[in-house]
Design a protein around this motif. Structure first.
Motif, PDB file in Angstrom:
ATOM      1  N   ASP A 111       0.870  -1.176   0.000  1.00 13.70           N
ATOM      2  CA  ASP A 111       0.000   0.000   0.000  1.00 13.70           C
ATOM      3  C   ASP A 111       0.907   1.227   0.000  1.00 13.70           C
ATOM      4  O   ASP A 111       1.387   1.653   1.056  1.00 13.70           O
ATOM      5  CB  ASP A 111      -0.902  -0.014   1.238  1.00 13.70           C
ATOM      6  CG  ASP A 111      -1.763   1.238   1.353  1.00 13.70           C
ATOM      7  OD1 ASP A 111      -1.786   2.059   0.400  1.00 13.70           O
ATOM      8  OD2 ASP A 111      -2.404   1.401   2.410  1.00 13.70           O
ATOM      9  N   SER A 139       0.375   4.249  -0.307  1.00 18.23           N
ATOM     10  CA  SER A 139      -0.105   5.424   0.425  1.00 18.23           C
ATOM     11  C   SER A 139       0.317   5.391   1.898  1.00 18.23           C
ATOM     12  O   SER A 139       0.282   6.417   2.569  1.00 18.23           O
ATOM     13  CB  SER A 139      -1.630   5.542   0.320  1.00 18.23           C
ATOM     14  OG  SER A 139      -2.264   4.489   1.031  1.00 18.23           O
ATOM     15  N   SER A 140       0.728   4.229   2.391  1.00 19.99           N
ATOM     16  CA  SER A 140       1.148   4.120   3.796  1.00 19.99           C
ATOM     17  C   SER A 140       2.653   4.312   3.970  1.00 19.99           C
ATOM     18  O   SER A 140       3.145   4.282   5.086  1.00 19.99           O
ATOM     19  CB  SER A 140       0.752   2.751   4.362  1.00 19.99           C
ATOM     20  OG  SER A 140       1.544   1.727   3.785  1.00 19.99           O
TER      21      SER A 140
END
Length: 124
Positions: free
Chosen positions: A94, A96-97
């Motif tokens: 992910d 975005s993390s």
């Protein structure tokens, strides 16, 4: 450093959340080397790849009452250190993390090539 060619140093980081006391030292070492005009690349491998996740970097401390690991990552980046994370086969990431300090997600093959090409390789 002297007037010789710039030293290229690769630091392979293996320590992660299960060994927090070891997590700041690789970034501190990278910062020192970069300040001595070495070209430094850090490769987060194995458990260390978790340090590229903001939730981990912001909440993991190498010492009680110390700074979070993210502080040491930011110091290394300010000194010009390049930060890579290993892409584990079949593992969905992910993005975005991930911390913005991360330059690239790389493969084990890229790590192997760097080990051959760099002047010095440290495993911390």
């Amino acid at each position: 450093m002297s007037d010789t060619a710039i030293q290229r140093v690769l630091i392979v980081v293996n320590s992660g959340p299960s060994t927090p006391a070891r997590c700041a030292a690789p970034f501190y070492t990278a910062t020192l080397l970069a300040c001595m005009d070495a070209q430094v690349t850090m490769f987060l491998s194995g458990e260390a790849a978790q340090l590229a996740r903001a939730e981990v970097a912001d909440n993991l401390y190498a010492a009680t009452d110390g700074e979070p690991v993210r502080h040491f990552i930011q110091q290394a980046k300010s000194a010009g250190v390049r930060l890579l994370m290993c892409r584990a086969p079949g593992v969905v990431i992910d993005e975005s993390s991930l911390i913005p300090e991360l330059d690239e997600i790389a493969s084990g093959g890229e790590l192997a090539q760097m080990i051959i090409e760099y002047d010095k390789v440290l495993s911390l």
